[in-house]
Design an enzyme around this catalytic site. Structure first.
Site, short mmCIF file in Angstrom:
data_model
loop_
_atom_site.label_atom_id
_atom_site.label_comp_id
_atom_site.label_asym_id
_atom_site.label_seq_id
_atom_site.Cartn_x
_atom_site.Cartn_y
_atom_site.Cartn_z
N SER A 116 23.26 59.63 31.79
CA SER A 116 22.06 60.33 32.26
C SER A 116 20.72 59.54 31.78
O SER A 116 20.83 58.40 32.11
CB SER A 116 22.12 61.70 31.55
OG SER A 116 21.13 62.74 32.29
N HIS A 147 27.53 67.33 35.55
CA HIS A 147 26.86 66.09 34.77
C HIS A 147 27.44 66.47 33.25
O HIS A 147 27.20 67.13 32.59
CB HIS A 147 25.48 66.86 34.69
CG HIS A 147 24.49 65.62 34.13
ND1 HIS A 147 24.51 64.52 34.78
CD2 HIS A 147 23.48 65.78 32.82
CE1 HIS A 147 23.29 63.70 34.09
NE2 HIS A 147 23.02 64.52 33.18
C1 GCU Z 1 16.81 65.54 32.81
C2 GCU Z 1 16.47 64.68 33.64
C3 GCU Z 1 17.40 63.46 34.02
C4 GCU Z 1 18.11 63.06 33.14
C5 GCU Z 1 18.55 64.16 32.22
C6 GCU Z 1 19.50 63.74 31.05
O1 GCU Z 1 17.71 66.28 33.70
O2 GCU Z 1 15.60 65.19 34.79
O3 GCU Z 1 16.40 62.42 34.70
O4 GCU Z 1 18.94 62.05 33.35
O5 GCU Z 1 17.69 65.10 31.74
O6 GCU Z 1 19.09 62.87 30.45
O7 GCU Z 1 20.56 64.32 30.55
#
Ligand code: GCU
Length: 425
Positions: free
Chosen positions: A258, A404
């Site tokens: 992420s 995710h």
């Molecule tokens: C949020 C953000 C993402 C990121 C994520 C994370 O959702 O919008 O761009 O990758 O956090 O780091 O879990």
């Protein structure tokens, strides 16, 4: 008139989550240089186009990482704790405290597990974690961070101090037993040791420590930001690992999930010592194309809408492309191309629509010609694969079922890929 205008400027467009609604877009070719000439060979890429691409990525997305080599000469690394019988005797655990610019600056804590019984130095995976090293494993001996942690990992008293309640809560994302059983070391550092993840967090991290104006620095367009600080931290972690005889610094993969996947890509792009670069669901501002409007957009992430986004991760100019992605002189495939000719792995999860799984695949696909120009087999696929299917030769890709996250299935794919490109035995 000012108020209605501000209101208009702040209205966030609906998130596109339907493939048939993705507006058409055109990608700039990373193999056409700034003067409009086609890049025809590896030498031209290496000597002139790669530096141009690096500059494009710095200026428009993450900002320029300062040259800190002089400061790094004062680096000190100390073993705080070690146990040759960790993980039921299967690994040696070492916890290092590292002052990468000397003891007058801040320190970070590196947690390392090295498989026991290896015949020589082993390859390693290195990645930042979100909540502290103690969250990555069940192991009771892992120390808590002393730096700021976000609410979800912190004490209930609002002090942003790490507590025992975080221990092991991210263990499924790290799979240390599996790595060690397959002959790989695991090294991890809490991202907040380099820069706590909130808008003013830089004041407590290395960006302030490295700036002549310290916590009073007024950041200018083109200066580095949070992702840059984390990426710098990954390189400093590699410096520390390179001094550990049991680890082979020539076989270190940089991995991140992420936001920390965005950081691992930027670290891998800048620091060619990383032998393999892995992006786990890095999404917008990571592996996913920005000109393709699906899920999170440049406008949202860069903070064009009040109360949304993470402008502190990027250099100022990035936010100027909010709803004007077509004006970007590059896209995320330029970042991915900077990894070439070294191996790259991009992974997605099918339910992680905010990160635009298909946009991550298309980012890898658009970087592929650079890998091939440099003599690598690259992705070797141009069709978005079925869920759970792995594709790719020197660029790996999969989209797994589920949300995710980083799962055992992701790790199995990374380890199988690593067995080919930086084998343990
Ligand atoms: C949020 C953000 C993402 C990121 C994520 C994370 O959702 O919008 O761009 O990758 O956090 O780091 O879990």
């Amino acid at each position: 008139m000012l108020l209605p205008l501000l209101f208009l400027a702040a209205t966030m467009p609906a998130t596109i989550d339907d493939e048939s609604k993705v507006p058409p877009y055109t990608l700039p070719d990373p193999l056409v240089d700034n003067a409009g000439n086609k890049v025809v060979d590896a030498k031209q890429w290496r000597e002139s186009r790669r530096p141009e691409v690096m500059k494009l990525v710095e200026e428009n997305i993450y900002g320029r990482t300062p040259d800190t080599r002089a400061r790094q000469q004062a680096a000190v690394s100390e073993v705080v704790e070690t146990d040759a019988q960790a993980l039921g005797g299967k690994a040696t655990r070492t916890q290092l405290k590292v002052w990468p610019i000397g003891k007058s600056g801040p320190a970070f804590d590196l947690l390392l597990y090295v498989p026991n019984g290896a015949k020589g130095p082993v390859p390693a995976f290195l990645g930042l974690n979100f909540g502290g090293n103690h969250t990555t494993v069940e192991d009771k001996a892992v120390l808590l961070p002393s730096t700021w942690v976000s609410k979800q990992w912190a004490a209930a008293d609002g002090s942003n101090r790490a507590t025992e309640k975080g221990r092991g809560t991210q263990a499924s994302r790290w799979q240390v037993e599996t790595l060690v059983a397959r002959g790989f070391a695991l090294a991890t550092v809490y991202c907040g040791d380099f820069e706590p993840d909130f808008p003013e967090g830089w004041k407590q991290g290395f960006r302030a420590a490295l700036s002549p104006e310290g916590a009073n620095t007024a950041w200018k367009d083109g200066d580095w930001a949070g992702i840059g600080a984390w990426a710098w931290g990954l390189s400093r972690s590699l410096d520390a690992l390179a001094k550990v005889p049991a680890v082979d610094a020539k076989r270190v993969a940089v991995i991140g999930h992420s936001r920390l996947g965005k950081a691992s890509l930027w670290a891998g792009a800048q620091d060619e010592r990383f032998a393999l670069v892995i992006s786990n669901e890095s999404g917008c501002g990571g592996a996913a194309l920005g000109k393709r409007i699906f899920g999170e957009t440049v406008g949202v992430i860069a903070g064009a809408y009040p109360g949304r986004g993470f402008p502190h991760w990027f250099t100022a100019r990035y936010s100027r492309f909010a709803e004007k992605e077509h004006l970007m002189p590059l896209d995320q495939h330029h970042l991915l191309a900077l990894v070439a000719p070294r191996p790259l792995y991009v992974a997605s999860a099918v339910e992680d629509r905010w990160a635009d799984p298909k946009g991550e695949f298309l980012g890898a696909l658009a970087a592929d010609p650079v890998f091939r120009l440099l003599g690598q087999p690259g992705l070797g696929a141009d069709v978005y694969p079925a869920v759970g299917q792995r594709v790719g030769k020197s660029i790996g890709y999969h989209v797994r079922a589920g949300k995710h996250d980083v799962t055992l299935e992701d790790w199995q794919a990374y380890l199988d890929f690593a067995d080919r490109v930086m084998p343990a035995k």
